[in-house]
Every structure is written in structure tokens, then in C-alpha cells.
Design a protein around this motif. Structure first.
Motif, mmCIF file in Angstrom:
data_model
loop_
_atom_site.group_PDB
_atom_site.id
_atom_site.type_symbol
_atom_site.label_atom_id
_atom_site.label_comp_id
_atom_site.label_asym_id
_atom_site.label_seq_id
_atom_site.Cartn_x
_atom_site.Cartn_y
_atom_site.Cartn_z
ATOM 1 N N ALA A 30 6.225 25.109 -2.543
ATOM 2 C CA ALA A 30 5.876 26.476 -2.953
ATOM 3 C C ALA A 30 6.959 27.470 -2.557
ATOM 4 C CB ALA A 30 4.544 26.887 -2.323
ATOM 5 N N ALA A 31 7.577 27.261 -1.394
ATOM 6 C CA ALA A 31 8.598 28.188 -0.911
ATOM 7 C C ALA A 31 9.736 28.312 -1.913
ATOM 8 C CB ALA A 31 9.142 27.705 0.436
ATOM 9 N N PHE A 32 10.203 29.534 -2.107
ATOM 10 C CA PHE A 32 11.283 29.881 -3.033
ATOM 11 C C PHE A 32 10.850 29.836 -4.500
ATOM 12 C CE2 PHE A 32 13.316 28.058 0.746
ATOM 13 C CZ PHE A 32 14.121 29.118 1.139
ATOM 14 N N ALA A 33 9.551 29.659 -4.756
ATOM 15 C CA ALA A 33 9.087 29.633 -6.149
ATOM 16 C C ALA A 33 7.779 30.390 -6.344
ATOM 17 C CB ALA A 33 8.899 28.190 -6.619
ATOM 18 N N GLN A 34 7.046 30.619 -5.267
ATOM 19 C CA GLN A 34 5.738 31.265 -5.352
ATOM 20 C C GLN A 34 5.609 32.333 -4.281
ATOM 21 O OE1 GLN A 34 2.949 27.963 -5.246
ATOM 22 N NE2 GLN A 34 4.122 26.847 -6.792
ATOM 23 N N ASP A 35 4.669 33.247 -4.473
ATOM 24 C CA ASP A 35 4.478 34.354 -3.530
ATOM 25 C C ASP A 35 3.681 33.892 -2.321
ATOM 26 O OD1 ASP A 35 5.785 36.581 -4.794
ATOM 27 O OD2 ASP A 35 4.204 36.566 -6.302
ATOM 28 N N LEU A 36 4.324 33.766 -1.179
ATOM 29 C CA LEU A 36 3.642 33.438 0.063
ATOM 30 C C LEU A 36 3.218 34.732 0.752
ATOM 31 C CD1 LEU A 36 6.071 30.670 1.430
ATOM 32 C CD2 LEU A 36 3.968 30.350 0.101
#
Length: 389
Positions: A173-179
Motif C-alpha cells: 500500500a505504501a507509495f500507492a495509497q493514502d495511509l
């Protein structure tokens, strides 16, 4: 009848593996010529390069200033297990299990640490009932299911005034989705996913609440050296300033620096998310037109924009036995690999039979545009001798 003709266009880069993932566009070995090789990682130069990875990660991933970032052994798995072994125990524990890695964390907690945890499960392609997440319990979950193609749509299910700590496996998810950093206390990932980096190294991100847990709780079980983050009751801050528990590969570190420089140069996190969304969009448009494939995650709101999982829905295939369906999916992946147009796109071994195509930011949208006719070709070729259902 004749066998289907092969499409005219081919992806320029056929690397669609879900890990290690495609290198960033324009990557070449010459980019790593400044690697600190033949030197100690504890030398001034070595520690400076490790610190550079930490600083660039904070910049690109937009990590809050008061969070600690460390480079740890064992890839994302090592980072998750460091957090669980060090922090779980003083409160009730809940785990979300909707794909294989989430189920691995269940095994670690229930069978290895022997904690009586509540497991919220869902089959591949779905999410558990997030309304059952308790604010008084510690929570362990994957933000994006690499093997299921399912992601949580947001962090609204996590209470802002929670009492427990939240451990989030964010490797795909990191670098592609809003955490949502306000809702997360531990975030883990590896360079080999959305950055297209090399394997064996993990990244561990800790909030103030996570640090407080480390400094106020001592687990009752033996703690391996690789998991130790405290000394004399205090977090070892050197681990988050460029020191590491064991010897890292400085070649892999240089590769991470290169990937993070590229990410910043194209516009940072916003552009990386846009690229991943555009890549998913290509497959979504194709699925709408094809009659034989569908997304494992049927709900678009929870569909991954990185590890995109497809299932075969043609009646000629779904009427076959489970083993025969699995063999058909393997044949699809084999045909694509033999033609050199899509490498390592077979579905995960424990997931329903199908294909898994990485759509993270290091993949060019033009390559996915070129791939979709080949997906249809592979299906038509594999199904050529099958009778109508």
C-alpha cells in the motif's frame, strides 16, 4: 478454426511481478555506482547513506516529523514481527485476516506468542466486518492484501481516541495509497514492492504511541536480538538514525536511494498514487469489455491499485473441477511468460485460481495498454480446445 493470432504490440517491460516488483522506469545498474561497497555500514559514509534513505522516505511518503523510521532485517515480515513480538500482550488483540499474510500474522500471534486474539476473517476478495474493530484492543492488519487484491478503503474504522496500538502491514500500500498516519502507530513495508527495490530489508515506522508502548511494556517471552528495539527501558534511537541491527546490503540501500530520488522527481506521493490508479484504470476498462475475467475484489471501493487479482468467470472454466481451474490459470500465466509479455503473473498459491498483475507506480501505463490484448490472446489460446458450456 485456427488458433488465435498474436497481438502486434508488446509491453516494453513485461515485469508485472507482485514482488520483487518492476524497477523504476529508466533504471540501470550504472545508477548504483555510488554504493558504499567494501566499507562498513557503520562507517560515517555508510551511516550517512542509510540516513539518506530514511530522510527521503519521510519526504516522499509524507511521514509526520514525530514518527521514527528505521531500516530493519527480514523485509516487511521482519518489520511486522519485530512490532508484534515487542508490543503485543498487555491488551486484548484483534487481527484482520482477509489474505495470506494477514493469516500469517494470526499464526504468529495465536500459535507462537500464544495470545488469545480475536480474528476477524473474510474470504479472498472481501473485507471483514470493520465495525467490529475495538478501540480498547491492539489491532494488527494489512492495509492492502497483496495476495487478494483487496484494500481497506480508509482508516475510518480505527478510533481516533483508541487505547490500543495499531500495527499496519502496508507493504503493498505504501507509495500507492493514502495511509492515515493519525490512525496508525506502526507502519511496515519493504523496498521490493512499490519502489521496485531489492529484497531482504524492511522499513519500520513508529508513532509516539508505539514508542510509549515499547518503553512501558516488557514482553514475557524471549526476545531475539533481531527484534530488540530498546535498551534499559528506552527506545534505541540509533536504529532510527542510520544504524541497523544487523549488516544491510549497501547495494540494496543505494538502489532504494535511487528509487526514492525518482519518486521525488516525478512529483512524489501524489504522482505515484496517480500512476497506480491509472494502471488499475487500464485493467478496469479492459475487464468491462472482456467476457472471461473479473476482479477478485468485486467492490471497486476495496479494490487494490497495486496487486490486482483477476479470476476467470467463463462458464467453460468455472464448470471444471477446482484442480482443473487451477491448471487453466497456470496455463494462462505460462503462455504469457513464454511469449515474454508478462512475467510472474500467476495468482498466489493459496488464493482462488487466476492472475495477479502488479500495477504500482514503477509500471508504465503504456505497458498495461499493450498487455490487455495478450490477456485475451492467452485465454483464447488456452480455451481453444474446450467445448462450449
Amino acid at each position: 478454426m485456427t488458433t488465435p493470432a498474436t497481438p502486434a504490440m508488446r509491453p516494453a517491460r513485461p515485469e508485472f511481478s507482485s514482488g520483487p516488483c518492476a524497477k523504476r522506469p529508466g533504471w540501470a545498474p550504472e545508477n548504483l555506482q555510488n554504493a558504499v561497497l567494501g566499507r562498513s555500514h557503520r562507517s560515517k559514509l555508510g551511516k550517512a547513506r542509510l540516513k539518506e534513505v530514511i530522510d527521503r522516505t519521510r519526504q516522499v511518503l509524507e511521514v509526520p516529523d514525530d514518527f521514527l523510521i528505521g531500516i530493519v532485517p527480514g523485509s516487511d515480515t521482519g518489520a511486522v514481527e519485530m512490532a508484534m513480538w515487542s508490543m503485543l500482550g498487555p491488551r486484548p488483540v484483534q487481527l484482520l485476516a482477509f489474505e495470506s499474510f494477514g493469516k500469517d500474522w494470526v499464526t504468529d500471534v495465536v500459535k507462537q506468542l500464544k495470545i488469545e486474539a480475536e480474528v476477524l476473517e473474510a474470504p479472498y476478495g472481501e473485507l471483514p466486518d470493520l465495525a467490529k474493530v475495538r478501540p480498547d484492543a491492539d489491532l494488527v492488519f494489512t492495509w492492502n492484501g497483496t495476495t487478494s487484491g483487496v484494500r481497506v478503503p480508509n482508516a475510518d474504522f480505527i478510533a481516533a481516541d483508541r487505547e490500543g496500538v495499531v500495527i499496519c502491514d502496508a507493504t503493498s500500500a505504501a507509495f500507492a495509497q493514502d495511509l492515515d498516519w493519525d490512525k496508525l502507530d506502526v507502519v511496515t513495508f519493504s523496498w521490493q514492492k512499490a519502489l521496485g527495490g531489492e529484497a531482504a530489508h524492511g522499513v519500520l515506522v513508529l508513532s509516539r504511541r508505539a514508542v510509549a508502548r515499547l518503553e512501558t511494556y516488557s514482553p514475557p517471552w524471549p526476545m531475539p536480538k533481531l527484534f530488540r528495539m530498546t535498551k534499559a527501558g528506552k527506545v534505541t534511537l540509533d536504529l532510527f538514525e542510520g544504524a541497523t541491527i544487523n549488516t544491510p546490503s549497501m547495494l540494496a540501500v543505494e538502489d532504494a536511494v535511487d528509487a526514492l530520488k525518482w519518486a521525488a522527481s516525478i512529483g512524489g506521493l501524489v504522482e505515484m498514487r496517480r500512476r497506480a490508479d491509472a494502471n488499475l484504470g487500464v485493467l478496469e476498462a479492459w475487464v468491462q469489455k472482456t467476457g472471461w475475467a473479473a476482479f477478485l475484489a468485486e467492490d471497486p471501493a476495496i479494490r487494490s491499485n497495486t496487486s490486482v487479482c483477476l479470476k476467470v468467470i467463463d462458464p467453460r472454466i468455472t464448470s471444471l473441477s477446482e484442480d482443473a481451474q487451477a491448471d487453466f490459470a497456470k496455463k494462462l500465466a505460462s503462455l504469457l511468460e513464454k511469449e515474454g509479455v508478462a512475467l510472474d503473473v500467476g495468482g498466489y498459491r493459496d488464493a482462488p485460481p487466476g492472475l495477479r498483475i502488479w500495477c504500482g507506480a514503477t509500471v508504465d501505463t503504456s505497458d498495461l495498454d499493450a498487455l490487455t490484448p495478450w490477456l485475451d490472446w492467452a485465454f483464447a489460446t488456452a480455451a481453444f480446445d474446450l467445448q462450449p458450456a
